[in-house]
Design an enzyme around this catalytic site. Structure first.
Site, PDB file in Angstrom:
ATOM      1  N   HIS A  54       0.853  -1.188   0.000  1.00  0.00           N
ATOM      2  CA  HIS A  54       0.000   0.000   0.000  1.00  0.00           C
ATOM      3  C   HIS A  54       0.893   1.244   0.000  1.00  0.00           C
ATOM      4  O   HIS A  54       2.031   1.201   0.498  1.00  0.00           O
ATOM      5  CB  HIS A  54      -0.897   0.015   1.239  1.00  0.00           C
ATOM      6  CG  HIS A  54      -2.037  -0.961   1.154  1.00  0.00           C
ATOM      7  ND1 HIS A  54      -3.107  -0.924   2.009  1.00  0.00           N
ATOM      8  CD2 HIS A  54      -2.268  -1.987   0.296  1.00  0.00           C
ATOM      9  CE1 HIS A  54      -3.956  -1.898   1.696  1.00  0.00           C
ATOM     10  NE2 HIS A  54      -3.468  -2.559   0.661  1.00  0.00           N
ATOM     11  N   GLU A  56       0.915   3.909   1.803  1.00  0.00           N
ATOM     12  CA  GLU A  56       1.378   4.386   3.109  1.00  0.00           C
ATOM     13  C   GLU A  56       2.522   3.536   3.652  1.00  0.00           C
ATOM     14  O   GLU A  56       3.487   4.061   4.210  1.00  0.00           O
ATOM     15  CB  GLU A  56       0.239   4.353   4.143  1.00  0.00           C
ATOM     16  CG  GLU A  56      -0.982   5.170   3.779  1.00  0.00           C
ATOM     17  CD  GLU A  56      -2.054   4.331   3.080  1.00  0.00           C
ATOM     18  OE1 GLU A  56      -1.740   3.628   2.098  1.00  0.00           O
ATOM     19  OE2 GLU A  56      -3.214   4.380   3.525  1.00  0.00           O
ATOM     20  N   CYS A  84      -6.397   2.025   5.366  1.00  0.00           N
ATOM     21  CA  CYS A  84      -7.031   0.767   5.759  1.00  0.00           C
ATOM     22  C   CYS A  84      -6.552   0.405   7.173  1.00  0.00           C
ATOM     23  O   CYS A  84      -5.740   1.112   7.765  1.00  0.00           O
ATOM     24  CB  CYS A  84      -6.650  -0.335   4.772  1.00  0.00           C
ATOM     25  SG  CYS A  84      -4.928  -0.869   4.918  1.00  0.00           S
ATOM     26  N   CYS A  87      -2.616  -0.084   7.348  1.00  0.00           N
ATOM     27  CA  CYS A  87      -1.847   1.163   7.288  1.00  0.00           C
ATOM     28  C   CYS A  87      -2.096   2.024   8.527  1.00  0.00           C
ATOM     29  O   CYS A  87      -1.172   2.650   9.043  1.00  0.00           O
ATOM     30  CB  CYS A  87      -2.174   1.918   6.013  1.00  0.00           C
ATOM     31  SG  CYS A  87      -1.627   1.027   4.540  1.00  0.00           S
TER      32      CYS A  87
END
Ligand SMILES: [Zn+2]
Length: 158
Positions: A54, A56, A84, A87
């Site tokens: 992801h 992040e 999410c 993260c």
């Protein structure tokens, strides 16, 4: 110093565009420290076959490497879509004090939409949240991506 939030969110949007260019869901992130962008990341989940890729997480890893510390205590994280649960967990673990969010994610957001992992009193760290910074641009980018994807799928029956 008052950070220029729109400027940094635009940089996060540039990262999201890099994801879009490789047909990934356009999500981008930058981490800012003392007015400077120290790390960037964009979604590469399909490309790298990894749920960990992801935007992040990538940006957090780069920032930690750069600072030589797992703590990002004087950093602000800008992300185009609400983080999410994974993260949000990493943000709390890294002790990031502030997160600036573009669009919210009612289906999976863990900064207030489904759950707010960033501000749970029971944890040892809470994160200041600022949302809706260039939110329309961020959500338009996602809507456009999914509309295009649906069109492509409709065009080639399998
Ligand atoms: Zn995530």
């Amino acid at each position: 110093m008052q950070e220029n939030r729109e400027y940094y969110m635009k940089e996060a949007i540039c990262q999201a565009r890099r994801a879009e260019a490789i047909e990934e869901v356009p999500i981008g992130c930058v981490i800012v420290r003392e007015g400077k962008i120290i790390a960037r990341g964009y979604n590469r989940r399909n490309t790298d076959h990894s749920v960990l890729k992801h935007a992040e997480i990538t940006a957090i890893q780069k920032a930690c490497r750069k600072l030589g510390d797992w703590r990002l205590e004087d950093c602000t994280l800008y992300v185009t879509l609400e983080p999410c649960q994974m993260c949000a967990g990493a943000i709390v673990q890294a002790r990031i004090p502030k997160v600036v969010i573009g669009a919210m994610n009612p289906k999976a957001g863990s900064a207030g939409s489904v759950i707010n992992l960033l501000q749970m009193k029971a944890f040892n760290h809470q994160v200041e949240i600022e949302k809706g910074i260039m939110g329309e641009e961020c959500s338009a980018m996602l809507s456009h991506f999914f509309a295009t994807l649906r069109r492509k799928r409709a065009a080639k029956p399998d």
